[in-house]
Design an enzyme around this catalytic site. Structure first.
Site, PDB file in Angstrom:
ATOM      1  N   CYS A  89      36.784  15.857   4.495  1.00  0.00           N
ATOM      2  CA  CYS A  89      37.771  16.083   5.535  1.00  0.00           C
ATOM      3  C   CYS A  89      37.399  15.013   6.829  1.00  0.00           C
ATOM      4  O   CYS A  89      37.758  14.038   6.668  1.00  0.00           O
ATOM      5  CB  CYS A  89      37.902  17.564   6.009  1.00  0.00           C
ATOM      6  SG  CYS A  89      39.345  17.957   7.166  1.00  0.00           S
ATOM      7  N   HIS A 176      39.043  20.606   1.450  1.00  0.00           N
ATOM      8  CA  HIS A 176      37.639  21.359   1.363  1.00  0.00           C
ATOM      9  C   HIS A 176      37.214  21.918   0.053  1.00  0.00           C
ATOM     10  O   HIS A 176      37.657  23.164  -0.203  1.00  0.00           O
ATOM     11  CB  HIS A 176      37.572  22.415   2.575  1.00  0.00           C
ATOM     12  CG  HIS A 176      37.733  21.819   3.918  1.00  0.00           C
ATOM     13  ND1 HIS A 176      36.455  21.772   4.653  1.00  0.00           N
ATOM     14  CD2 HIS A 176      38.689  21.711   4.823  1.00  0.00           C
ATOM     15  CE1 HIS A 176      36.959  21.083   5.737  1.00  0.00           C
ATOM     16  NE2 HIS A 176      38.206  21.151   5.977  1.00  0.00           N
ATOM     17  N   GLU A 178      34.575  23.283  -0.708  1.00  0.00           N
ATOM     18  CA  GLU A 178      33.354  24.322  -0.594  1.00  0.00           C
ATOM     19  C   GLU A 178      34.061  26.070  -0.331  1.00  0.00           C
ATOM     20  O   GLU A 178      33.407  26.868  -0.623  1.00  0.00           O
ATOM     21  CB  GLU A 178      32.481  23.978   0.687  1.00  0.00           C
ATOM     22  CG  GLU A 178      33.353  24.041   1.968  1.00  0.00           C
ATOM     23  CD  GLU A 178      33.840  22.922   2.491  1.00  0.00           C
ATOM     24  OE1 GLU A 178      34.097  22.631   3.910  1.00  0.00           O
ATOM     25  OE2 GLU A 178      34.467  21.980   1.513  1.00  0.00           O
TER      26      GLU A 178
END
EC number: 6.3.5.2
Length: 525
Positions: A89, A176, A178
């Site tokens: 990002c 993202h 994660e």
């Protein structure tokens, strides 16, 4: 004293540089889930001061615009390490901006789920990653590719959702990976850490025990003594047991009764740790000393610092009282600091600000005479629980809810007095007792009662009352970095409230806190 290796020097480590994203800690957690050690540091970290070489570097997301005058930027020396780099990002935009590409506001902000299309199936980052759902959270976007980069993935609104350098192992992704909403994000992170960075998957608690015991022995040496704080909680108990395994009788466990412990806590700790785990334990009653110093104090930060400073004074005094058989002085103070404690206390200009001084890493005296030793400071909570079970600590104790270092002092909002502590303590005991009876204790990550600094009108019998208010809190979390409130049945809350109001003198009303973290913290203070 012999040189002590850092964990990041013993295990292959991925360095996560944090630009202030609420998801940054999740990157570290995801990497550790497949046994690759990862460490998070502020994006302002000087590479020359690192002291170890990572296997790879990840630049996190963040709330800034890379082109803004006050935007944080990575130390350019990171590109001289010669290791793979992944920008997530803001991290992608940082890589592009440094390479001279234009980054600016997007035509529309992109938040939520999007469909990722892999354009370069040969890119090792996307090995076994198909077109899938990813999580987006950005307002800026890359307007053109930087020189020597090519597109690896796109979404409907992001033509440069994935980019990679033509000849160097430098990658950027706008989404993202994660967060769990990115369906194949964990695979992508594993590709980066294991396949691209070639990081060994050796980060296990079994390996950590062996490594940490050796580190402790090297740090402490063959004769020095260690004094350790215990509270009966998971963190301090695991730390104490690990220290005992490392140096045996040279470790002295101390329980300081600071007047703000849970109901019957001192007696319970003595039984569990002393008799059950064979840890040499001394109980120091310093309750009057703590409560006297807290008199008239209402500011939560001042409470924490007073408790932290008084705690150190008591420990220094106790260390002087204990006379080791070998004639050596006590040199070290053990604390059960965890990795989330460290992360929450990081403060640097720009992406992150300290929310509150953490009770384990803040409030310590500058002139502390004992050297701090924190064997758990690289671990998340779930890792500590696993470690505890490997050390032979009972399941019941290992899965006990956390209890803060400042104790009930930060669960009594406003001035802390013996009477106020007793009200909060009794209400908390009833609450936890009912949670256990309902079979919910192990489903909840943390639960407690706190006393609010307000009074409320009530009716007891035929009499008007004007008494205090108790707030109940219960949360679900895996790492205590984010948390959701627990959805109790209304009948359960009704029963608990009834017991507290009827059994705890001075309480007229009970409320339930339904705020998640963020925006709230777990504790009220």
């Amino acid at each position: 004293m012999a040189a002590v290796e850092q964990v990041s020097s013993v295990f292959d480590t991925i360095l996560v540089l944090d630009f202030g994203s609420q998801y940054s800690h999740l990157i570290t957690r995801r990497l550790r889930e497949f046994n690759v050690y990862a460490e998070m540091l502020p994006c302002t970290q000087k590479i020359s001061e690192l002291g170890w070489k990572p296997k790879g570097v990840i630049l996190s997301g963040g709330p800034y615009s890379v082109y803004a005058a006050d935007a944080p930027h990575v130390d350019r020396a990171v590109f001289e390490l010669g290791v793979p780099i992944l920008g997530i990002c803001y991290g992608l935009q940082e890589l592009a901006w440094i390479a001279g590409a234009e980054v600016g506001r997007g035509e529309k902000r992109e938040y939520g789920r999007a469909t990722l299309h892999v354009e370069d199936s040969a890119c090792p980052l996307f090995n076994n990653v198909d077109s899938s759902t990813v999580w987006m959270s950005h307002g800026d976007k890359l307007h053109a590719l930087p020189a020597d980069f090519h597109v690896t993935a796109t979404t409907e609104n992001s033509p440069f959702c994935g980019i990679a350098h033509d000849s160097k192992p430098i990658f950027g992704i706008q989404f993202h990976p994660e967060v769990t909403h990115s369906s194949q994000g964990k695979t992508l992170l594993k590709n980066f850490a294991v396949e691209i960075c070639q990081a060994a998957q050796t980060w296990t608690m079994e390996n950590f025990i062996d490594t940490e015991i050796q580190r402790i022995r090297t740090l402490v040496g063959p004769t020095a003594e260690v004094i350790g704080a215990v509270s009966g909680g998971v963190d301090s108990t695991v730390a104490a047991k690990l220290m005992t395994e490392a140096i045996g009788d040279r470790f002295h466990a101390i329980l300081v009764d600071n007047g703000v412990l849970r109901l019957n806590e001192a007696a319970n700790v003595k039984k569990i740790l002393g008799e059950g785990l064979g840890i040499n334990l001394t109980v120091v009653d310093a309750s009057e000393e703590f409560l006297t110093k807290l008199k008239g104090v209402t500011d939560p930060e001042k409470k924490r610092k007073i408790i932290g400073n008084t705690f150190i004074h008591v420990f220094e005094r106790e260390a002087a009282r204990i006379q080791p058989k070998n004639g050596e002085e006590i040199e070290f103070l053990l604390q059960g600091t965890l990795y989330p404690d460290v992360i929450e206390s990081i403060s640097f200009k720009g992406p992150s600000q300290t929310i509150k001084t953490h009770h384990n890493v803040g409030g310590l005296l500058d002139n502390m005479k004992l050297k701090l030793i924190e064997p758990l400071r690289e671990l998340f909570k779930d890792e500590v629980r696993h470690l505890g079970e490997l050390l032979g600590i009972s399941h019941e104790l290992v899965w006990r809810h956390p209890f803060p270092g400042p104790g009930i002092a930060i669960r009594v909002l406003g001035e802390v007095t013996k009477e106020q502590v007793e009200i909060a303590r009794k209400a908390d005991h009833i609450y936890i007792e009912e949670i256990r009876k309902a079979g919910l204790y192990n489903k909840i990550s943390q639960a407690f009662a706190c006393l609010l600094p307000v009074k409320s009108v009530g009716v007891m019998g035929d009499q008007r009352t004007y008494d205090q208010v108790i707030a109940l809190r219960a949360i679900e979390t895996t790492d205590f970095m984010t948390a959701d409130w627990y959805p109790f049945e209304h009948e359960f809350l009704k029963h608990v409230a009834s017991r507290i109001v009827n059994e705890v003198e001075g309480v007229a009303r009970v409320t339930y806190d339904i705020t998640s973290k963020p925006p709230a913290t777990v504790e009220w203070e």
